[in-house]
Scaffold this motif. Structure first.
Motif, PDB file in Angstrom:
ATOM      1  N   ALA A 254       0.841  -1.211   0.000  1.00 60.11           N
ATOM      2  CA  ALA A 254       0.000   0.000   0.000  1.00 60.11           C
ATOM      3  C   ALA A 254       0.874   1.258   0.000  1.00 60.11           C
ATOM      4  O   ALA A 254       0.605   2.221  -0.727  1.00 60.11           O
ATOM      5  N   PHE A 255       1.946   1.243   0.799  1.00 57.45           N
ATOM      6  CA  PHE A 255       2.828   2.420   0.849  1.00 57.45           C
ATOM      7  C   PHE A 255       3.676   2.544  -0.417  1.00 57.45           C
ATOM      8  O   PHE A 255       4.002   3.640  -0.851  1.00 57.45           O
ATOM      9  N   LYS A 256       4.006   1.393  -0.983  1.00 60.77           N
ATOM     10  CA  LYS A 256       4.743   1.409  -2.257  1.00 60.77           C
ATOM     11  C   LYS A 256       3.871   2.107  -3.322  1.00 60.77           C
ATOM     12  O   LYS A 256       4.351   2.955  -4.069  1.00 60.77           O
TER      13      LYS A 256
ATOM     14  N   ARG B 131       1.373   4.180  -2.754  1.00 65.91           N
ATOM     15  CA  ARG B 131       1.204   5.586  -2.399  1.00 65.91           C
ATOM     16  C   ARG B 131       2.433   6.402  -2.816  1.00 65.91           C
ATOM     17  O   ARG B 131       2.321   7.506  -3.359  1.00 65.91           O
ATOM     18  N   ASN B 132       3.623   5.832  -2.574  1.00 66.16           N
ATOM     19  CA  ASN B 132       4.845   6.555  -2.942  1.00 66.16           C
ATOM     20  C   ASN B 132       4.949   6.742  -4.456  1.00 66.16           C
ATOM     21  O   ASN B 132       5.430   7.767  -4.936  1.00 66.16           O
TER      22      ASN B 132
ATOM     23  N   ARG C 247       2.734   9.563  -5.331  1.00 71.40           N
ATOM     24  CA  ARG C 247       3.387  10.830  -4.940  1.00 71.40           C
ATOM     25  C   ARG C 247       4.393  11.267  -6.006  1.00 71.40           C
ATOM     26  O   ARG C 247       4.535  12.446  -6.309  1.00 71.40           O
TER      27      ARG C 247
ATOM     28  N   LEU D 179      -3.894  -0.888  -1.543  1.00 72.90           N
ATOM     29  CA  LEU D 179      -4.278   0.521  -1.381  1.00 72.90           C
ATOM     30  C   LEU D 179      -5.792   0.677  -1.586  1.00 72.90           C
ATOM     31  O   LEU D 179      -6.465   1.388  -0.843  1.00 72.90           O
TER      32      LEU D 179
ATOM     33  N   MET E 214      -1.278   1.822   9.114  1.00 68.68           N
ATOM     34  CA  MET E 214      -1.215   2.783   8.005  1.00 68.68           C
ATOM     35  C   MET E 214      -1.440   4.213   8.503  1.00 68.68           C
ATOM     36  O   MET E 214      -0.733   5.141   8.097  1.00 68.68           O
TER      37      MET E 214
ATOM     38  N   ASP F  23       9.067   1.962   2.362  1.00 68.03           N
ATOM     39  CA  ASP F  23       8.084   0.871   2.467  1.00 68.03           C
ATOM     40  C   ASP F  23       8.725  -0.470   2.808  1.00 68.03           C
ATOM     41  O   ASP F  23       8.116  -1.305   3.453  1.00 68.03           O
TER      42      ASP F  23
ATOM     43  N   ILE G  39       8.785  -1.358   6.583  1.00 69.54           N
ATOM     44  CA  ILE G  39       7.535  -1.507   7.343  1.00 69.54           C
ATOM     45  C   ILE G  39       7.445  -2.953   7.824  1.00 69.54           C
ATOM     46  O   ILE G  39       7.064  -3.856   7.068  1.00 69.54           O
TER      47      ILE G  39
END
Lengths: 428, 77
Positions: A180-182, A184-185, A188, A323, B39, B55, B58
């Protein structure tokens, strides 16, 4: 109750955004053009039988807590509709107007039928229209629904989880959060360029329209050859996206931005599989190019191919799924805002795009009537107020340009479609 | 930093029976920190302390306790 998966929720959020734009919602259509008119009673019978075998096709969407789910109706509604043109001279206009009414019909979420089957009959042309509400299934799913309506009872139902659910179920908690953060990045990173838009869409909208452009076998073969040449064996979708970016650059955008950004879906279903029918089994990729990168067609496609390779190499394609799963716990307003807007509060998508390729399973006739054409229609949010859907039948391409007339004037649309043909044929 | 993170966790993320007894070495995952909570926590950390948390870092070793979280953020400041 049948819960929505993460991608279904995503399309529901888009329904919310489309409604906020003033349109009827995320109502799409698969339109099959027929040489003669099929027996309406036989078609109606087959449609009823399909609805009995698959109650989800006539379910009602209900909110349960923070999320949504399909709920079976006590009484199965009729989902078959017959429209007959009695005025031979105006049959073409009748078909277009009927189709526009079907896809622009406003109704509350819980009253919506997930699928409607419309037969538009006229002396000269006939259309079989499958109008579907996107949270029910994706574009591949509606082709399967058509297959199961026509060839009923020939296939054993298979409930094995597939696509989105199967992939998410395989990921552990930490893996999902990392993905999910991958994703989101990555978004961005994309947001460093402000997206060009045809129109800022500051006028209210109340309807959407479409224009169909067809290419014969020879033209289609040439376009597909050029697509392979510029974008590689698997890059047909990229070819259409890149050509449209260059087209819009040439025609001119009211909001010029720094470049073009286009999200597009890829399907997780197994090839040739007839199940699952329902559910959206898609994840997303992005294509983005700055104005400078658009100048040379060769360099543009080198860039788009490299961007695509990078996304796949770093699993940015599948990373969108966790995500979307996280987003499905947000209210639709908040989810929509996050998905659509960059930090400058500008729309992230320069235009909407879909490429379904050759219809599969192939369908050459329906109840003894030859299939002569096929196209898809999808509404869009405002902005970008403009989308392009590409499909192919028997080696002939069709492009549906879906747009909001209040934001894309007809004169501009004509310039876009002409310029796009020149780009596709390498004559620009 | 320690107190700011602690306040965010106990007030926004994890429902603790006795927040006043919450220790910096308590296992947050055992206390109910779930995926949505993780999150939200990471987004809070990035926004509040102006860091970008990679990431690929994490994982429980950086998030399981308040002390781990503080060290993780400090490494990226």
């Amino acid at each position: 109750m049948f819960p929505l998966n993460a991608a279904d929720h995503f399309t529901l959020m888009m329904d919310h955004e489309i409604r906020k734009s003033g349109l009827a919602g995320n109502l799409c259509a698969l339109v099959i053009e027929l040489e003669t008119c099929p027996d309406k009673d036989e078609l109606s019978k087959k449609t009823r039988s399909f609805a009995q075998r698959f109650p989800l096709a006539v379910a009602s969407l209900q909110k349960t807590g923070r999320r949504y789910a399909w709920e079976e109706r006590h009484k199965s509604p009729d989902i078959f509709f017959h429209h007959v043109c009695h005025d031979v001279k105006n049959s073409g206009t009748f078909q277009i107007e009927t189709l526009k009414k079907i896809i622009n019909k406003k109704q509350p979420l819980e009253d919506l039928l997930p699928v409607e089957v419309h037969l538009i009959e006229s002396e000269k042309n006939n259309q079989l229209v499958l109008r579907w509400f996107h949270p029910l299934c994706d574009a591949k799913g509606i082709e399967l629904i058509l297959h199961h309506i026509i060839h009923q009872g020939q296939h054993q139902h298979n409930d094995a989880p597939a696509g989105v659910d199967a992939w998410l179920a395989k990921q552990g908690l930490w893996q999902k959060i990392k993905f999910a953060f991958k994703a989101r990045n990555n978004i961005r990173q994309l947001d460093r360029l402000n997206s060009a838009l045809l129109n800022p869409a500051d006028q209210p909208a109340d309807t959407f329209d479409f224009q169909i452009v067809r290419y014969d076998k020879e033209q289609t073969a040439k376009i597909n050859m050029l697509a392979r040449q510029y974008a590689g064996m698997t890059g047909t979708a990229l070819y259409f996206i890149g050509c449209m970016m260059r087209t819009l650059k040439t025609v001119g955008c009211d909001h010029q931005g720094d470049g073009f950004c286009v999200p597009y879906a890829f399907n997780l279903r197994k090839r040739k599989a007839l199940f699952p029918i329902f559910g959206n089994h898609v994840s997303f990729l992005f294509s983005q190019a700055s104005h400078t990168q658009l100048k040379s067609k060769q360099q543009l496609f080198e860039h788009l191919k490299e961007q695509n390779k990078h996304s796949i190499r770093h699993s940015l394609d599948f990373a969108m799924l966790p995500l979307m799963e996280a987003g499905s716990w947000l209210n639709l307003d908040r989810f929509g805002e996050i998905v659509r807007k960059n930090p400058q509060a500008t729309e992230r998508s320069s235009f909407w795009f879909s490429y379904t390729g050759e219809m599969d399973p192939p369908m050459t006739e329906i109840l003894g009537c030859n299939v002569t054409g096929l196209f898809q229609i999808s509404p869009v949010t405002a902005p970008p107020s403009f989308g392009m859907l590409v499909s192919q039948l028997n080696g002939e391409l069709t492009i549906s340009y879906c747009y909001i007339p209040q934001h894309v004037p007809e004169e501009k649309l004509v310039r876009i479609t002409k310029q796009m043909s020149l780009e596709l044929m390498d004559q620009a | 930093m320690h107190d700011q993170i602690k306040t965010f966790i106990t007030q926004e993320i994890v429902q603790l029976e006795n927040p006043e007894h919450f220790s910096s070495d308590d296992d947050l995952l055992a206390a109910g920190l779930d995926s949505m909570g993780i999150m939200r926590l990471i987004m809070f950390l990035e926004k509040t302390f102006g860091v970008t948390l990679p990431d690929n870092e994490i994982e429980p070793d950086n998030i399981q306790t308040l002390n781990y979280i503080v060290k993780w953020v400090e490494r990226h400041q």
